[in-house]
Design an enzyme around this catalytic site. Structure first.
Site, PDB file in Angstrom:
ATOM      1  CE  LYS A  36       0.441  10.855 -12.149  1.00 53.74           C
ATOM      2  NZ  LYS A  36       1.192   9.940 -11.281  1.00 53.74           N
ATOM      3  CB  THR A  86       7.945   2.640  -1.130  1.00 56.02           C
ATOM      4  OG1 THR A  86       7.601   1.622  -2.098  1.00 56.02           O
ATOM      5  CG2 THR A  86       6.775   2.887  -0.224  1.00 56.02           C
ATOM      6  CG  LEU A 148      -0.255  -3.556 -10.606  1.00 57.91           C
ATOM      7  CD1 LEU A 148       0.702  -3.041 -11.661  1.00 57.91           C
ATOM      8  CD2 LEU A 148      -1.415  -2.590 -10.465  1.00 57.91           C
ATOM      9  CE  LYS A 199       5.204  -6.080  -4.831  1.00 56.00           C
ATOM     10  NZ  LYS A 199       4.733  -6.455  -6.138  1.00 56.00           N
ATOM     11  CG  ASN A 203       8.316  -7.774  -6.684  1.00 55.43           C
ATOM     12  OD1 ASN A 203       7.514  -8.478  -7.298  1.00 55.43           O
ATOM     13  ND2 ASN A 203       8.246  -6.464  -6.674  1.00 55.43           N
ATOM     14  CG  PHE A 244       9.347 -14.218 -14.676  1.00 57.08           C
ATOM     15  CD1 PHE A 244       8.265 -13.563 -15.236  1.00 57.08           C
ATOM     16  CD2 PHE A 244      10.195 -13.484 -13.860  1.00 57.08           C
ATOM     17  CE1 PHE A 244       8.041 -12.224 -14.988  1.00 57.08           C
ATOM     18  CE2 PHE A 244       9.982 -12.141 -13.605  1.00 57.08           C
ATOM     19  CZ  PHE A 244       8.893 -11.516 -14.177  1.00 57.08           C
ATOM     20  N   GLY A 252      14.628  -4.816 -14.743  1.00 61.47           N
ATOM     21  CA  GLY A 252      14.617  -3.436 -14.247  1.00 61.47           C
ATOM     22  C   GLY A 252      13.222  -3.064 -13.830  1.00 61.47           C
ATOM     23  CB  CYS A 255       8.692  -3.340  -8.655  1.00 66.53           C
ATOM     24  SG  CYS A 255       7.205  -2.335  -8.619  1.00 66.53           S
ATOM     25  CE  LYS A 258       9.720   0.554  -5.295  1.00 71.20           C
ATOM     26  NZ  LYS A 258       9.117  -0.294  -4.282  1.00 71.20           N
TER      27      LYS A 258
HETATM   28  N1  LIG Z   1       4.285   0.105 -10.636  1.00 72.62           N
HETATM   29  C1  LIG Z   1       4.164  -1.183 -10.379  1.00 72.62           C
HETATM   30  O1  LIG Z   1       4.210  -2.043 -11.274  1.00 72.62           O
HETATM   31  C2  LIG Z   1       3.944  -1.666  -8.969  1.00 72.62           C
HETATM   32  C3  LIG Z   1       3.481  -2.980  -8.755  1.00 72.62           C
HETATM   33  C4  LIG Z   1       3.276  -3.398  -7.450  1.00 72.62           C
HETATM   34  C5  LIG Z   1       3.552  -2.560  -6.391  1.00 72.62           C
HETATM   35  N2  LIG Z   1       4.021  -1.299  -6.635  1.00 72.62           N
HETATM   36  C6  LIG Z   1       4.273  -0.436  -5.473  1.00 72.62           C
HETATM   37  O2  LIG Z   1       3.174   0.465  -5.357  1.00 72.62           O
HETATM   38  C7  LIG Z   1       3.631   1.748  -4.892  1.00 72.62           C
HETATM   39  C8  LIG Z   1       3.236   2.819  -5.886  1.00 72.62           C
HETATM   40  O3  LIG Z   1       3.904   2.578  -7.103  1.00 72.62           O
HETATM   41  P1  LIG Z   1       3.515   3.330  -8.464  1.00 72.62           P
HETATM   42  O4  LIG Z   1       4.337   2.718  -9.532  1.00 72.62           O
HETATM   43  O5  LIG Z   1       2.040   3.375  -8.605  1.00 72.62           O
HETATM   44  O6  LIG Z   1       4.056   4.808  -8.131  1.00 72.62           O
HETATM   45  P2  LIG Z   1       3.849   6.140  -9.006  1.00 72.62           P
HETATM   46  O7  LIG Z   1       5.077   6.926  -8.800  1.00 72.62           O
HETATM   47  O8  LIG Z   1       3.407   5.781 -10.376  1.00 72.62           O
HETATM   48  O9  LIG Z   1       2.607   6.873  -8.302  1.00 72.62           O
HETATM   49  C9  LIG Z   1       2.640   7.427  -7.038  1.00 72.62           C
HETATM   50  C10 LIG Z   1       1.683   8.607  -6.966  1.00 72.62           C
HETATM   51  O10 LIG Z   1       1.652   9.104  -5.613  1.00 72.62           O
HETATM   52  C11 LIG Z   1       1.511  10.513  -5.682  1.00 72.62           C
HETATM   53  N3  LIG Z   1       1.898  11.125  -4.405  1.00 72.62           N
HETATM   54  C12 LIG Z   1       3.139  11.319  -3.892  1.00 72.62           C
HETATM   55  N4  LIG Z   1       3.051  11.895  -2.662  1.00 72.62           N
HETATM   56  C13 LIG Z   1       1.730  12.071  -2.406  1.00 72.62           C
HETATM   57  C14 LIG Z   1       0.997  12.590  -1.305  1.00 72.62           C
HETATM   58  N5  LIG Z   1       1.612  13.071  -0.195  1.00 72.62           N
HETATM   59  N6  LIG Z   1      -0.347  12.597  -1.359  1.00 72.62           N
HETATM   60  C15 LIG Z   1      -0.985  12.122  -2.477  1.00 72.62           C
HETATM   61  N7  LIG Z   1      -0.344  11.610  -3.540  1.00 72.62           N
HETATM   62  C16 LIG Z   1       0.990  11.576  -3.513  1.00 72.62           C
HETATM   63  C17 LIG Z   1       2.395  10.911  -6.850  1.00 72.62           C
HETATM   64  O11 LIG Z   1       2.061  12.199  -7.335  1.00 72.62           O
HETATM   65  C18 LIG Z   1       2.088   9.792  -7.852  1.00 72.62           C
HETATM   66  O12 LIG Z   1       1.013  10.132  -8.702  1.00 72.62           O
HETATM   67  C19 LIG Z   1       5.137   1.596  -4.670  1.00 72.62           C
HETATM   68  O13 LIG Z   1       5.370   1.217  -3.343  1.00 72.62           O
HETATM   69  C20 LIG Z   1       5.508   0.448  -5.599  1.00 72.62           C
HETATM   70  O14 LIG Z   1       6.654  -0.245  -5.165  1.00 72.62           O
HETATM   71  C21 LIG Z   1       4.199  -0.837  -7.891  1.00 72.62           C
END
Ligand SMILES: NC(=O)c1ccc[n+]([C@@H]2O[C@H](COP(=O)([O-])OP(=O)(O)OC[C@H]3O[C@@H](n4cnc5c(N)ncnc54)[C@H](O)[C@@H]3O)[C@@H](O)[C@H]2O)c1
Length: 416
Positions: A36, A86, A148, A199, A203, A244, A252, A255, A258
């Protein structure tokens, strides 16, 4: 200009990193994923998100952003955003291991007065667990949940409905709010626990709303009522709002499922009855099953039936298929013997079935065209020419992308 660190460069982390650079901060983004980081250093976004790659290239050209696999390079950062996954654990609660491991990895390199900011969605009071690991009074723990929407992530960064910042003192939350001071929005400055709960509450509320909408749409179908007009009439009530309110094959993504489950676990732990959460989940399973049932009712035995699917992502404008209702439905259809060929503008491969390069290909020899994601471009497909290539012209449009009048004019068998 502040020195910003980002840990975890996924959908949230990359958007945060690029957005912060666009606000003029100097950003270093760290991830353990070597592939990545290599991609990002070559100015390629590892996933599809409108406008993100262009903004990344611009930030790189101004030297405002860099990417690394070396945690030590975060040493100069004054503000570090934790954007770790998470995911859902076996018992439905949120798995905090990625977050806690990352914190453990960086805690000793943080310089005094660093703001360590949790962006990941975490159960109430997770900030205390992070604090226990950091064990430093000169590091300030902030909860700044992310709201977001994938598909418009960078737009949402610059145009948020609100920014929620939780901290142990008002002064700390105000200092973090200044990072975003160029954005015109409402700030909710609060304590960490309230920020975390905000949060989950948001959701879960949205998931409950969608489940209700899908149930009403099902009822409309049975009663021969027009769900679009019913929901329009409902949404014009200011207390409800018109967003919405679009029915679909279930919700699905990475987010909602879970987060609803995790809030249910928190409520169980606190012995607060929240039956709406389990009802929303049950309703969502029903919404997916209704799609299968409609197909079986119309086509009978699905063994060997060829289904052309439009849409794999959990929503339009993203390539994210995590917990996508489209994938769940496809798996169930395959279990009943159906043969799937699919097309999605952003998802180019998926294990277990054929993904075509062009929408026109899924029509060929199909017994059914099934629309599962609401990509706007599907509405531009010239149905009149492509349906001629189908074996039988059945269409089930779970997103109401096609004009009903046009389908009627083309004399297709509409499944609804
Ligand atoms: N995706 C969404 O739309 C969204 C929106 C709001 C909140 N969130 C929350 O934000 C958080 C992240 O979601 P996401 O969708 O960006 O996840 P993601 O899986 O896309 O990205 C997580 C990143 O963390 C990296 N990672 C894992 N362990 C690591 C470590 N020890 N050190 C450094 N990097 C590490 C992974 O390689 C990955 O690139 C989650 O808690 C999610 O619930 C997500």
């Amino acid at each position: 200009m502040k020195k910003v660190g980002v840990v975890g460069v996924g959908y949230v982390g990359l958007t945060q990193a690029v957005g912060m650079a666009q606000l003029g901060h100097s950003v270093i983004a760290y991830d353990i994923d070597v592939e990545k980081i290599t991609k990002l250093n070559n100015s390629n976004s590892p996933f599809f998100e409108p406008g993100l790659e262009e903004a990344l290239i611009e930030a790189q050209s101004k030297n405002l952003i860099s990417f690394t696999n070396d945690a030590e390079t975060l040493i100069d950062a004054e503000y570090i955003f934790l954007c770790l996954p998470t995911p859902q654990d076996e018992d439905g609660s949120a798995d905090l291991n990625y977050l806690l491991e990352a914190v453990n990895e960086i805690k000793d390199i943080l310089k005094p007065n660093t703001y360590l900011i949790i962006k990941s969605t975490v159960p109430v009071n997770s900030w205390k667990q992070v604090e226990q690991i950091v064990e430093r009074e000169d590091v300030f723990l902030i909860s700044n949940p992310e709201f977001l929407r994938e598909g418009s992530a960078l737009f949402d960064f610059h145009n948020p409905d609100r920014i929620v910042i939780g901290a142990t003192t008002k002064e700390q939350s105000q200092i973090v709010a200044e990072m975003y001071s160029n954005l015109s929005t409402e700030f909710v400055l609060t304590d960490n626990t309230s920020a975390e709960l905000t949060k989950y509450a948001a959701n879960s509320f949205l998931a409950i709303k969608l489940s209700f909408v899908n149930d009403i749409a099902a009822l409309c179908e049975n009663l021969n009522a027009n769900s679009g007009e019913v929901l329009k009439g409902v949404g014009l009530d200011n207390r409800i709002g018109n967003k919405f309110l679009t029915p679909g094959p279930g919700w699905g993504g990475s987010c909602f499922p879970k987060d609803v489950n995790a809030l249910a676990r928190v409520a169980d732990r606190e012995k607060i009855m929240m039956p709406l959460l389990s009802a929303a989940i049950e309703s969502n399973v029903n919404a997916q099953n209704r799609v299968i049932q409609k197909i079986v009712d119309k086509l009978g035995d699905l063994n060997g039936i060829r289904i052309g699917v439009l849409g794999l992502a959990f929503k339009a404008n993203t390539d994210d298929t995590r917990n996508s209702p489209a994938i769940e439905i496809i798996r169930k259809l395959q279990a009943l013997g159906a043969v799937i060929s699919a097309y999605d503008p952003a998802v180019k491969a998926f294990e277990g079935f054929e993904v075509k390069n062009d929408a026109s290909e899924v029509f060929i020899d199909a017994d059914l065209l099934l629309v599962l994601t609401e990509w706007a471009e599907f509405a531009q497909i010239e149905l009149s020419s492509h349906i001629q290539n189908m074996r039988v012209v059945n269409i089930l449009d779970t997103r109401n992308i096609f004009e009903l009048d046009e389908l009627k004019k083309l004399k297709v068998n509409i499944i609804n």
